[in-house]
Design a protein around this motif. Structure first.
Motif, PDB file in Angstrom:
ATOM      1  N   THR A 159       2.427  10.084  -0.424  1.00 60.88           N
ATOM      2  CA  THR A 159       3.627   9.562  -1.088  1.00 60.88           C
ATOM      3  C   THR A 159       3.226   8.861  -2.372  1.00 60.88           C
ATOM      4  O   THR A 159       2.088   8.457  -2.551  1.00 60.88           O
ATOM      5  N   ALA A 160       4.195   8.719  -3.264  1.00 64.37           N
ATOM      6  CA  ALA A 160       3.921   8.077  -4.544  1.00 64.37           C
ATOM      7  C   ALA A 160       4.412   6.632  -4.587  1.00 64.37           C
ATOM      8  O   ALA A 160       4.055   5.893  -5.490  1.00 64.37           O
ATOM      9  N   SER A 161       5.222   6.212  -3.606  1.00 67.68           N
ATOM     10  CA  SER A 161       5.754   4.850  -3.631  1.00 67.68           C
ATOM     11  C   SER A 161       5.161   4.030  -2.485  1.00 67.68           C
ATOM     12  O   SER A 161       4.655   4.563  -1.505  1.00 67.68           O
ATOM     13  N   SER A 162       5.257   2.718  -2.629  1.00 67.45           N
ATOM     14  CA  SER A 162       4.672   1.827  -1.626  1.00 67.45           C
ATOM     15  C   SER A 162       5.532   1.819  -0.362  1.00 67.45           C
ATOM     16  O   SER A 162       6.692   2.229  -0.360  1.00 67.45           O
ATOM     17  N   LEU A 163       4.945   1.312   0.699  1.00 61.85           N
ATOM     18  CA  LEU A 163       5.641   1.232   1.976  1.00 61.85           C
ATOM     19  C   LEU A 163       6.864   0.324   1.866  1.00 61.85           C
ATOM     20  O   LEU A 163       7.932   0.646   2.395  1.00 61.85           O
ATOM     21  N   ARG A 165       8.689  -0.300  -0.783  1.00 64.15           N
ATOM     22  CA  ARG A 165       9.738   0.402  -1.543  1.00 64.15           C
ATOM     23  C   ARG A 165      10.423   1.451  -0.667  1.00 64.15           C
ATOM     24  O   ARG A 165      11.639   1.620  -0.728  1.00 64.15           O
ATOM     25  N   GLN A 166       9.653   2.143   0.149  1.00 59.45           N
ATOM     26  CA  GLN A 166      10.248   3.134   1.042  1.00 59.45           C
ATOM     27  C   GLN A 166      11.167   2.471   2.066  1.00 59.45           C
ATOM     28  O   GLN A 166      12.253   2.972   2.340  1.00 59.45           O
ATOM     29  N   GLU A 193       0.833  -1.204   0.000  1.00 57.17           N
ATOM     30  CA  GLU A 193       0.000   0.000   0.000  1.00 57.17           C
ATOM     31  C   GLU A 193       0.865   1.250   0.000  1.00 57.17           C
ATOM     32  O   GLU A 193       1.994   1.243   0.482  1.00 57.17           O
ATOM     33  N   THR A 194       0.294   2.323  -0.534  1.00 55.75           N
ATOM     34  CA  THR A 194       1.013   3.598  -0.534  1.00 55.75           C
ATOM     35  C   THR A 194       0.485   4.460   0.601  1.00 55.75           C
ATOM     36  O   THR A 194      -0.715   4.729   0.675  1.00 55.75           O
ATOM     37  N   PRO A 195       1.370   4.892   1.494  1.00 53.50           N
ATOM     38  CA  PRO A 195       0.931   5.775   2.579  1.00 53.50           C
ATOM     39  C   PRO A 195       0.478   7.120   2.017  1.00 53.50           C
ATOM     40  O   PRO A 195       0.880   7.526   0.923  1.00 53.50           O
TER      41      PRO A 195
END
Length: 117
Positions: free
Chosen positions: A99-103, A105-106, A94-96
């Motif tokens: 933000t544009a990236s997923s959790l 990926r972050q 999911e993307t928080p």
């Protein structure tokens, strides 16, 4: 190498010691594969223990509050306190908000930044 250097006993001994000290590539790969397998087995065992505790707690409906560990130390097994593993793993995709990236990926990006430090 010239023939004088190749026939020198000291040089030959140092070269032999250097070859013996180098880890065999196959052994290194076996060790790395063994570590990955042990970690995967650990994750599976941990997931099984989590699910077994959750199933057991729901079977007795968390009524055993007088038990010294289940009632006081370990959490209740409802979905709010112990969400299903699918929900936990799905949260990484999911993307928080904002933000544009997923959790996931972050987290990988932050871990890579930390490793560079």
């Amino acid at each position: 190498m010239t023939s004088e250097v190749a026939n020198d006993v000291v040089v030959r001994q140092q070269l032999d010691r250097g070859r013996a000290a180098r880890p065999d590539r196959r052994e290194t790969l076996k060790g790395a594969a063994r570590q990955v397998i042990v970690f995967a087995v650990f994750c599976v065992v941990l997931a099984l223990a989590y699910n077994l505790y959750k199933i057991g707690g729901q079977a007795i409906d968390d009524r055993q509050h007088d038990w010294p560990i289940v009632g006081s130390v370990l959490p209740r097994t409802d979905d709010l306190n112990m969400p299903p593993l699918g929900s936990i793993l799905g949260a990484f995709g999911e993307t928080p908000g904002g933000t544009a990236s997923s959790l996931g990926r972050q987290l990988v990006g932050e871990a890579a930044f930390t490793l560079r430090e």
